[in-house]
Design an enzyme around this catalytic site. Structure first.
Site, mmCIF file in Angstrom:
data_model
loop_
_atom_site.group_PDB
_atom_site.id
_atom_site.type_symbol
_atom_site.label_atom_id
_atom_site.label_comp_id
_atom_site.label_asym_id
_atom_site.label_seq_id
_atom_site.Cartn_x
_atom_site.Cartn_y
_atom_site.Cartn_z
ATOM 1 N N ASN A 10 -5.371 72.466 106.561
ATOM 2 C CA ASN A 10 -6.356 72.943 107.163
ATOM 3 C C ASN A 10 -5.956 73.765 105.593
ATOM 4 O O ASN A 10 -4.659 74.506 105.798
ATOM 5 C CB ASN A 10 -6.282 74.020 108.353
ATOM 6 C CG ASN A 10 -6.748 74.923 108.215
ATOM 7 O OD1 ASN A 10 -8.098 75.408 106.821
ATOM 8 N ND2 ASN A 10 -6.740 76.360 109.282
ATOM 9 N N TRP A 11 -6.805 74.297 104.485
ATOM 10 C CA TRP A 11 -6.036 74.541 103.665
ATOM 11 C C TRP A 11 -6.233 76.091 103.071
ATOM 12 O O TRP A 11 -6.126 76.636 102.806
ATOM 13 C CB TRP A 11 -7.164 73.624 101.960
ATOM 14 C CG TRP A 11 -6.212 72.622 102.113
ATOM 15 C CD1 TRP A 11 -5.021 71.806 102.737
ATOM 16 C CD2 TRP A 11 -6.351 71.664 100.829
ATOM 17 N NE1 TRP A 11 -5.568 70.577 102.375
ATOM 18 C CE2 TRP A 11 -5.628 70.435 101.173
ATOM 19 C CE3 TRP A 11 -7.094 71.442 99.988
ATOM 20 C CZ2 TRP A 11 -6.176 69.488 100.420
ATOM 21 C CZ3 TRP A 11 -7.308 70.419 99.207
ATOM 22 C CH2 TRP A 11 -6.995 69.206 99.485
ATOM 23 N N LYS A 12 -7.427 76.042 104.426
ATOM 24 C CA LYS A 12 -7.968 78.315 104.534
ATOM 25 C C LYS A 12 -8.449 78.621 103.310
ATOM 26 O O LYS A 12 -9.409 77.359 102.598
ATOM 27 C CB LYS A 12 -6.288 78.782 104.761
ATOM 28 C CG LYS A 12 -6.083 78.148 106.220
ATOM 29 C CD LYS A 12 -4.598 79.349 107.266
ATOM 30 C CE LYS A 12 -4.506 78.377 107.812
ATOM 31 N NZ LYS A 12 -3.454 79.454 108.934
ATOM 32 N N HIS A 96 -10.917 78.678 115.531
ATOM 33 C CA HIS A 96 -9.347 78.663 114.814
ATOM 34 C C HIS A 96 -8.847 80.155 114.784
ATOM 35 O O HIS A 96 -10.041 80.999 114.777
ATOM 36 C CB HIS A 96 -9.845 78.340 113.342
ATOM 37 C CG HIS A 96 -7.594 78.798 112.469
ATOM 38 N ND1 HIS A 96 -7.856 80.044 112.337
ATOM 39 C CD2 HIS A 96 -6.993 77.908 112.607
ATOM 40 C CE1 HIS A 96 -6.248 79.369 111.979
ATOM 41 N NE2 HIS A 96 -6.239 78.655 111.731
ATOM 42 N N GLU A 98 -7.979 82.741 113.349
ATOM 43 C CA GLU A 98 -7.936 83.544 112.234
ATOM 44 C C GLU A 98 -9.823 83.698 112.341
ATOM 45 O O GLU A 98 -10.382 84.931 112.365
ATOM 46 C CB GLU A 98 -7.785 83.171 111.303
ATOM 47 C CG GLU A 98 -6.658 82.706 110.684
ATOM 48 C CD GLU A 98 -5.510 82.429 109.818
ATOM 49 O OE1 GLU A 98 -6.603 81.123 109.230
ATOM 50 O OE2 GLU A 98 -4.373 81.437 110.296
ATOM 51 N N GLU A 168 -2.365 75.597 119.188
ATOM 52 C CA GLU A 168 -2.197 76.787 117.874
ATOM 53 C C GLU A 168 -1.949 78.393 119.090
ATOM 54 O O GLU A 168 -2.393 78.571 118.529
ATOM 55 C CB GLU A 168 -3.234 77.112 116.816
ATOM 56 C CG GLU A 168 -3.323 75.778 117.137
ATOM 57 C CD GLU A 168 -4.119 75.794 114.950
ATOM 58 O OE1 GLU A 168 -3.384 74.773 114.141
ATOM 59 O OE2 GLU A 168 -5.048 76.318 114.601
ATOM 60 N N GLY A 174 1.845 80.323 110.739
ATOM 61 C CA GLY A 174 1.945 81.393 109.403
ATOM 62 C C GLY A 174 2.984 81.940 109.585
ATOM 63 O O GLY A 174 3.934 82.657 108.820
ATOM 64 N N SER A 214 3.469 76.283 112.077
ATOM 65 C CA SER A 214 4.540 76.546 111.653
ATOM 66 C C SER A 214 4.856 74.549 111.495
ATOM 67 O O SER A 214 6.136 74.269 111.779
ATOM 68 C CB SER A 214 6.033 77.120 111.924
ATOM 69 O OG SER A 214 4.649 78.563 111.223
ATOM 70 N N GLY A 235 -0.892 74.527 108.679
ATOM 71 C CA GLY A 235 -1.823 74.935 107.365
ATOM 72 C C GLY A 235 -0.579 74.989 106.768
ATOM 73 O O GLY A 235 -0.741 74.650 105.120
ATOM 74 N N GLY A 236 0.609 75.872 106.177
ATOM 75 C CA GLY A 236 1.239 76.244 104.745
ATOM 76 C C GLY A 236 1.454 74.862 104.322
ATOM 77 O O GLY A 236 1.779 73.969 102.590
HETATM 78 C C1 PEP Z 1 -3.143 76.853 111.246
HETATM 79 O O1 PEP Z 1 -3.573 77.882 110.662
HETATM 80 O O2 PEP Z 1 -3.921 76.095 111.951
HETATM 81 C C2 PEP Z 1 -1.742 76.666 110.921
HETATM 82 C C3 PEP Z 1 -1.103 76.314 111.963
HETATM 83 O O3 PEP Z 1 -0.978 77.563 110.141
HETATM 84 P P1 PEP Z 1 0.757 76.919 109.562
HETATM 85 O O4 PEP Z 1 0.682 75.555 109.866
HETATM 86 O O5 PEP Z 1 0.395 77.618 108.042
HETATM 87 O O6 PEP Z 1 1.174 77.848 110.868
#
Ligand code: PEP
Length: 259
Positions: A10-12, A96, A98, A168, A174, A214, A235-236
């Protein structure tokens, strides 16, 4: 039959179309035409066409990060399922945390979007997860049950098989804080139990449940070795090809072990 492991990035709201192409190229080159696991990249809308063009002849799948529940019309700023399909998008992240937290997406909205995605042959990656306050108040399972029951409302068993769930925990997104493999497995097993109540065991055993929060190269192997963890939504660590490809390798190793 074992569930196919899915590693989704997920590149957001990161990467211009030009930058997205730079990130996608080494991923495509390395992942090439493997078929052991499903690899999905979810760039922002503005990079879907560019990245879609690059991955066209590879096994890498294209995902979007959101979608309208409406088919077309006067909904300024929205993007429909058919618009995504036209760009060869196959997956779409829905609900998601967010989007739930910053854009007021409720279970009802997420449910409508999930139905619209399924009706257009897109695979929804339906996100569920509790906040830290909810976990500390021992409400994790209640929150997850509500999100699942709301998210799957009106969805048939046949359609449900095409939904991918991402667990999640909001406190792990994050933040660098990962749920331990045991903590994640406990919730994944609970999700599968709830899916069994909704759709019966055969369907519940087919639905993939990804972990997100994470996930990184140094914790992925342990998470992915858990029985009910069928991949990761990342994500990250999806923003550098090196880390994302390490996660793809972890996915392949887990796939071999679970075969
Ligand atoms: C996400 O936002 O879907 C996610 C899992 O982010 P991160 O890996 O950065 O925690």
């Amino acid at each position: 039959m074992p569930r196919t492991i899915t590693i989704a990035g997920n590149w957001k709201m990161n990467k211009t179309a030009t930058e997205a192409a730079e990130l996608a190229k080494p991923i495509i080159q390395a992942v090439a035409n493997q078929s052991e696991i499903t690899v999905v990249v979810c760039p922002p809308y503005t990079a879907l066409q560019t990245v879609g063009g690059l991955i066209a002849n590879s096994s890498v799948r294209l995902g979007a990060q959101n979608m309208s529940d409406k088919a077309s019309g006067a909904y300024t700023g929205e993007i429909s399922a058919s618009m995504l399909r036209d760009l060869h998008v196959t997956h779409v992240i829905l609900g998601h945390s967010e989007r739930r937290a910053y854009y007021g997406e409720t279970d009802e909205i997420v449910n409508k979007k999930t139905i619209a995605a399924l009706e257009n042959s897109l695979k929804p990656i339906l996100c569920v997860g509790e906040t830290l306050a909810e976990r500390e108040a021992s409400k994790t399972f209640d929150v997850i049950r509500t999100q699942l029951v709301g998210g799957f409302k009106g969805i048939s068993a046949e359609q449900a098989e095409n939904v991918i769930i991402a667990y999640e925990p909001v406190w792990a997104i994050g933040t660098g804080k990962t749920a331990t493999p045991a903590m994640a497995q406990e919730v994944h097993a609970y999700i599968r139990k709830e899916l069994t109540s909704l759709y019966g065991d055969t369907v519940a055993q087919k639905i993939r449940i990804l972990y997100g929060g994470s996930m990184k190269p140094d914790n992925a192997d342990a998470l992915l070795s858990e029985t009910d963890i069928d991949g990761g939504l990342i994500g990250g660590a999806a923003l550098t090809a090196k880390d994302f490809l390490a996660l793809v390798e972890s996915g392949k190793a887990a796939s071999l072990k679970k075969a």
